[in-house]
Design an enzyme around this catalytic site. Structure first.
Site, PDB file in Angstrom:
ATOM      1  N   GLU A 268       0.748  -0.745   0.467  1.00 43.57           N
ATOM      2  CA  GLU A 268       0.533   0.329  -0.034  1.00 43.57           C
ATOM      3  C   GLU A 268       1.009   1.394  -0.146  1.00 43.57           C
ATOM      4  O   GLU A 268       0.707   2.207  -0.992  1.00 43.57           O
ATOM      5  CB  GLU A 268      -1.039  -0.019   1.500  1.00 43.57           C
TER       6      GLU A 268
ATOM      7  N   LYS B 285      16.872   6.563  12.820  1.00 45.02           N
ATOM      8  CA  LYS B 285      17.400   6.643  13.790  1.00 45.02           C
ATOM      9  C   LYS B 285      17.077   8.414  14.513  1.00 45.02           C
ATOM     10  O   LYS B 285      18.795   8.434  13.917  1.00 45.02           O
ATOM     11  CB  LYS B 285      17.060   5.703  14.906  1.00 45.02           C
TER      12      LYS B 285
ATOM     13  N   SER C 274      16.768  10.035  19.435  1.00 40.43           N
ATOM     14  CA  SER C 274      15.804   8.820  20.464  1.00 40.43           C
ATOM     15  C   SER C 274      16.860   7.257  19.896  1.00 40.43           C
ATOM     16  O   SER C 274      17.037   6.964  20.778  1.00 40.43           O
ATOM     17  CB  SER C 274      15.107   8.760  18.660  1.00 40.43           C
TER      18      SER C 274
ATOM     19  N   LYS D 105      17.809   5.437  23.647  1.00 39.02           N
ATOM     20  CA  LYS D 105      17.696   4.202  23.392  1.00 39.02           C
ATOM     21  C   LYS D 105      19.336   3.529  23.924  1.00 39.02           C
ATOM     22  O   LYS D 105      18.962   2.708  24.992  1.00 39.02           O
ATOM     23  CB  LYS D 105      17.827   3.233  21.818  1.00 39.02           C
TER      24      LYS D 105
ATOM     25  N   ARG E  19      18.590   3.608  28.036  1.00 41.03           N
ATOM     26  CA  ARG E  19      17.091   3.049  28.321  1.00 41.03           C
ATOM     27  C   ARG E  19      17.931   1.326  28.808  1.00 41.03           C
ATOM     28  O   ARG E  19      17.139   1.078  29.488  1.00 41.03           O
ATOM     29  CB  ARG E  19      15.836   3.015  27.506  1.00 41.03           C
TER      30      ARG E  19
ATOM     31  N   ARG F  44       8.933   0.428   7.154  1.00 39.88           N
ATOM     32  CA  ARG F  44       7.516  -0.170   7.495  1.00 39.88           C
ATOM     33  C   ARG F  44       6.926   0.070   6.489  1.00 39.88           C
ATOM     34  O   ARG F  44       6.956   1.279   4.682  1.00 39.88           O
ATOM     35  CB  ARG F  44       6.800   1.337   8.130  1.00 39.88           C
TER      36      ARG F  44
ATOM     37  N   SER G 126      -1.052  -3.730  24.470  1.00 40.96           N
ATOM     38  CA  SER G 126      -1.943  -3.353  24.259  1.00 40.96           C
ATOM     39  C   SER G 126      -2.560  -3.098  22.688  1.00 40.96           C
ATOM     40  O   SER G 126      -3.774  -2.210  22.730  1.00 40.96           O
ATOM     41  CB  SER G 126      -0.787  -1.636  23.520  1.00 40.96           C
TER      42      SER G 126
ATOM     43  N   GLU H 115      15.729  -2.506  10.988  1.00 34.09           N
ATOM     44  CA  GLU H 115      14.176  -3.458  11.485  1.00 34.09           C
ATOM     45  C   GLU H 115      13.027  -3.168  10.284  1.00 34.09           C
ATOM     46  O   GLU H 115      13.244  -1.867   9.783  1.00 34.09           O
ATOM     47  CB  GLU H 115      13.829  -2.377  12.889  1.00 34.09           C
TER      48      GLU H 115
ATOM     49  N   ALA I 113      -1.564   1.632  15.307  1.00 33.88           N
ATOM     50  CA  ALA I 113      -0.065   2.080  16.094  1.00 33.88           C
ATOM     51  C   ALA I 113       0.901   3.029  15.591  1.00 33.88           C
ATOM     52  O   ALA I 113       0.902   3.896  16.690  1.00 33.88           O
ATOM     53  CB  ALA I 113       1.119   0.917  14.502  1.00 33.88           C
TER      54      ALA I 113
END
Ligand code: GTP
Ligand code: MG
Length: 218
Positions: free
Chosen positions: A58, A65, A69, A73, A76, A97, A134, A159, A171
């Site tokens: 589609e 990134k 960010s 990460k 974290r 994506r 979620s 990814e 999402a």
């Protein structure tokens, strides 16, 4: 003005300067990987359209990134703040994506990617068959893509997220809401409401597939 001149003008310490220069070269590999993946996917899409006059894609989005960010990460996850540390632990510096119309197209694309010699699939996270608490659904692939450089080839991680329009609607919108609430955790009531939205999105996918199947049989 090149980076070294800029750093000099800021009076950066030699060690610090070298780290930034190395990091800059390191990140360039990821930018190349992004270009590589984007063109691979565009070619698959074009080939599919040429052959079948139909494409499972589609739309496709790619992103690097942001440094902010990446830093969040690293902190974290407690990853060592070195090129090695980042290379071994952070796999989504390059993000792709792929959004499809139908759920089975997600797996069709996965099969296409699996067959490629220039792509190694390192990890598969199937949040379509195993959604997140979620309600989030998506197929995540951690891959390495081959870059042919003058000195030989290298493999760079990325990814790839593959999901339907309805999964993407949930999402993206849920992510925006999380972000708006920032550090505050969403209340259980709101999480429950969002979960309902996720279920409704899944029903849209099922319904659309049923309609398509009816058309295909007729
Ligand atoms: P990160 O450290 O965030 O990358 O998570 P992870 O390494 O455990 O990987 P995972 O596959 O769980 O998630 C990777 C990405 O998927 C996230 O960065 C988000 O973009 C997306 N994602 C995962 N869970 C959710 C969710 O519940 N809601 C939304 N909107 N996106 C999600
Ligand atoms: Mg991520």
């Amino acid at each position: 003005m090149d980076l070294r001149t800029i750093l000099n003008s800021f009076g950066a310490h030699e060690d610090y300067r070298q780290i930034i220069l190395d990091f800059n070269d390191f990140i360039k590999l990821y930018e190349m990987a992004l270009l590589e993946l984007r063109s691979d996917i565009e070619i698959i899409e074009l080939e599919w359209q040429t052959r079948y006059e139909y494409s499972p894609f589609e739309h496709v989005k790619t992103r690097m990134k942001t440094p902010q960010s990446l830093q969040r990460k690293i902190e974290r996850k407690g990853v060592p703040f070195t090129i090695e540390g980042i290379k071994e632990n952070i796999f989504d510096i390059v993000g792709v994506r792929i959004v499809t119309s139908f759920e089975d197209d997600v797996y069709k694309i996965y099969e296409l990617l699996k067959r490629r010699d220039d792509l190694k699939i390192r990890r598969v996270k199937d949040y379509i068959n195993n959604p997140k608490p979620s309600g989030y659904k998506s197929l995540h692939l951690i891959v390495e893509t081959e870059l042919i450089l003058s000195e030989g080839s290298v493999w760079v991680p990325a990814e790839i997220q593959i999901r339907t329009l309805a999964m993407d609607f949930f999402a993206s919108t849920e992510h925006k809401l999380q972000y708006k609430y920032n550090t505050k955790e969403l209340s259980q009531d709101i999480k429950d409401e969002l979960y309902e939205v996720a279920l409704a999105s899944s029903r849209l996918d099922e319904k659309m597939t049923q309609v398509r199947n009816t058309i295909l049989i007729d």
